[in-house]
Enzyme design. Structure first.
Site, short mmCIF file in Angstrom:
data_model
loop_
_atom_site.label_atom_id
_atom_site.label_comp_id
_atom_site.label_asym_id
_atom_site.label_seq_id
_atom_site.Cartn_x
_atom_site.Cartn_y
_atom_site.Cartn_z
N SER A 66 0.85 -1.19 0.00
CA SER A 66 0.00 0.00 0.00
C SER A 66 0.88 1.24 0.00
O SER A 66 1.68 1.43 -0.91
CB SER A 66 -0.96 -0.03 1.19
OG SER A 66 -1.99 0.93 1.05
N ASP A 125 -8.58 -6.46 -4.76
CA ASP A 125 -8.27 -5.31 -3.91
C ASP A 125 -9.45 -4.35 -3.91
O ASP A 125 -9.93 -3.93 -4.96
CB ASP A 125 -7.02 -4.60 -4.45
CG ASP A 125 -6.42 -3.62 -3.45
OD1 ASP A 125 -7.19 -2.90 -2.78
OD2 ASP A 125 -5.19 -3.56 -3.34
N HIS A 129 -6.96 -6.18 -0.35
CA HIS A 129 -5.87 -5.23 -0.20
C HIS A 129 -4.79 -5.74 0.74
O HIS A 129 -5.02 -5.95 1.93
CB HIS A 129 -6.40 -3.88 0.31
CG HIS A 129 -5.36 -2.80 0.30
ND1 HIS A 129 -4.75 -2.38 -0.86
CD2 HIS A 129 -4.82 -2.08 1.31
CE1 HIS A 129 -3.88 -1.43 -0.56
NE2 HIS A 129 -3.90 -1.23 0.73
#
Length: 532
Positions: free
Chosen positions: A200, A421, A461
């Site tokens: 991320s 995601d 994610h």
């Protein structure tokens, strides 16, 4: 937003630093050397202070979602630096942890999540336990991953461009320089190799290093990288824009029905019914197919209307416009209730924007903490999208595809992204990979010699949730083997554990290849699949 929900959101944003590589024995360091460490030199900055102490039996207790396990009995030298950039009134903290024994001659940089550049001991403990010298930084920011409120704006309402630069790129380089210098001073020798591992925001930081500081790290693992920030973060607002313009706000329960229906429609396209969509290009899920059905929710059954289906169709299509080069949109199979989240206010269902896009638009694009992002309609969205890129793309975009200097320095990069995601669009990672290939002479095989992207079907994610897909098991070990043994990762091992303890394994294939069932063998084992 409730504390529980914030923790749930953060848990899907942070990366897990675990099961990296087995440490090899390094030369034991003198414990007295820790107290004798002196300030390193960091170009462009002054080191205001250094504090170091030997911790012979350090403990870092679990603090979910930042750290899910206790780490005890760590024998290390802890170094705290405070630096300030020349001409800037900032105070940046850098923490370096050095194992007193068993150093594996490697340095690893650890990254952050959301609006935090790093998490100090929570990201350092798992790595130091494996023999790495490691570093983390707060970039001079507040350390709050949920909001930049304490640092984004000057008192006069203008953006603090120095702190934004710290967050965007400068802090990663400072940390690498400081961490490696302190390690060399402590051990009497430089790290043999340096690595980055993040997801991320941490994934974005890793690719920023490859783009802007190509000699800082020999190997980089970038999961779900938040590159193209100035465009994709605004695009995260799109589901809220659609619901606002269409006057239809959908409950989380009904949103889940659409996600479940998309999986049911496309799961078996790869010949394996496992709750995972592998062939997204062949997936032709039509949200209108749910019209007339209902969802069982806490308050009873909710009827799914044509208006709801139309909203979901527009969300999955993503925004369109002259400046939008590729779809900034969720894939079928991704959860919708983060970006298209709603809540009840005064008895009425209203939108609840995700905190990353909400804060970016308020503090940076509009420069107004009181701005209501729920008021954004179609025309305003396009203006905000363009303004964000125009004003902040050069600093925060992180989308420079010319990685020739990183390649020339001998660097290797493994990028991975879950196809389910729910926060960062996988197609952005694919588009960036394609831009790298185009920029470096349209030679995909030459790019594969140093840069490979792996897509993980069914993974959310950073693989932090209860995902149906197999999550990369040990990507840092893969990049270490690539750098140090020239073993290029033809596949990336992935696994997930079922509720009953059954382990499902898969081999993720380097893009553009995908995993295909051989037609025989145990469908739960990677050996039954091939890259095609």
């Amino acid at each position: 937003m409730s504390t529980l929900r914030k923790h749930n959101l953060l848990s899907i944003l942070i990366f897990a630093v675990a099961a990296l590589v087995s440490p090899s024995e390094g030369a034991p360091s003198s414990k007295t050397a820790c107290a004798a460490l002196t300030k390193p030199t960091i170009p462009g900055a002054s080191v205001l202070s250094i504090q170091s102490q030997h911790l012979p039996n350090a403990t870092v207790l679990a603090s979910p979602p930042l750290l899910n396990s206790n780490f005890t009995g760590l024998d290390l030298c802890s170094v705290d630096l405070v630096i300030s950039h020349h001409g800037v009134n900032d105070r940046v903290k850098i923490k370096v942890w050095l194992p007193s024994t068993g150093w594996n001659r490697r340095f690893v940089g650890t990254g952050g999540s959301g609006y935090a550049a790093g998490f100090f001991e929570y990201s350092l403990a798992p790595v130091v336990a494996l023999g790495y010298a490691a570093a983390s930084t707060d970039a001079g920011l507040s350390g709050d991953p949920y909001s930049p409120a304490l640092w984004a704006l000057h008192p006069n309402g203008t953006v603090d461009e120095d702190l934004l630069l710290n967050f965007a790129s400068r802090s990663v380089h400072d940390m690498a320089v400081a961490g490696k210098a302190v390690a060399a001073q402590y051990y009497g020798k430089k790290p043999a190799h340096s690595y980055w591992n993040g997801c991320s925001t941490g994934g974005r930081q890793g690719l920023v290093a490859a783009q802007r500081y190509p000699k800082d790290f020999d190997g980089i693992v970038a999961g779900a990288p938040a590159i193209d920030w100035t465009r994709y973060v605004v695009a995260e607002q799109w589901p809220q824009v659609v619901m606002r313009e269409e006057g239809t706000y959908i409950s989380q329960c009904v949103l889940k029905s659409f996600t479940d229906a998309s999986i049911a429609a496309c799961d078996s396209l790869d010949g394996v019914a496992d709750g995972v969509i592998t062939d997204l290009q062949l997936c032709k899920f039509d949200p209108l197919s749910l019209v007339g059905t209902s969802a069982q929710c806490d308050g009873g059954r909710e009827n799914i209307t044509a208006e709801m289906a139309s909203v979901v169709a527009k969300i999955l299509a993503g925004p369109k416009g002259p400046a939008i080069a590729h779809p900034y949109a969720l894939n079928p199979g991704a959860a919708l209730d983060s970006l298209a989240n709603t809540t009840i206010a005064n008895g009425t269902r209203v939108g609840l924007p995700f905190f990353v896009n909400d804060a970016w638009i308020k503090y940076f694009v509009k420069k107004d903490p009181d701005f209501d992002t729920g008021s954004i309609g179609y025309s305003a969205f396009e203006a905000i999208f363009n303004q964000s890129q125009r004003e902040f793309g050069p600093v925060m975009g992180s989308y420079q595809p010319d990685l020739s200097a990183f390649r020339s320095a001998g660097g290797k990069a493994i990028v991975w992204h879950g196809l389910a995601d729910q926060l960062i669009f996988p197609r952005d990672t694919v588009a960036y990979h394609q831009k790298v290939v185009q920029t470096l002479g349209r030679n995909a095989s030459a790019v594969a010699e140093f840069y490979r992207t792996f897509l993980a079907p069914g993974v959310d994610h950073c693989g932090a949730g209860p995902t149906p897909g197999a999550v990369p098991a040990d990507p840092l070990s893969a990049v270490v083997a690539w750098v140090e043994e020239q073993k290029a990762p033809n596949v990336l091992e992935a696994r997930r554990v079922e509720a009953d303890g059954t382990v499902i394994t898969r081999n993720l294939c380097p893009f553009p290849s995908t995993s295909r069932y051989r037609g025989a063998g145990d469908k739960s084992l990677a050996s039954s699949y091939t890259c095609a």
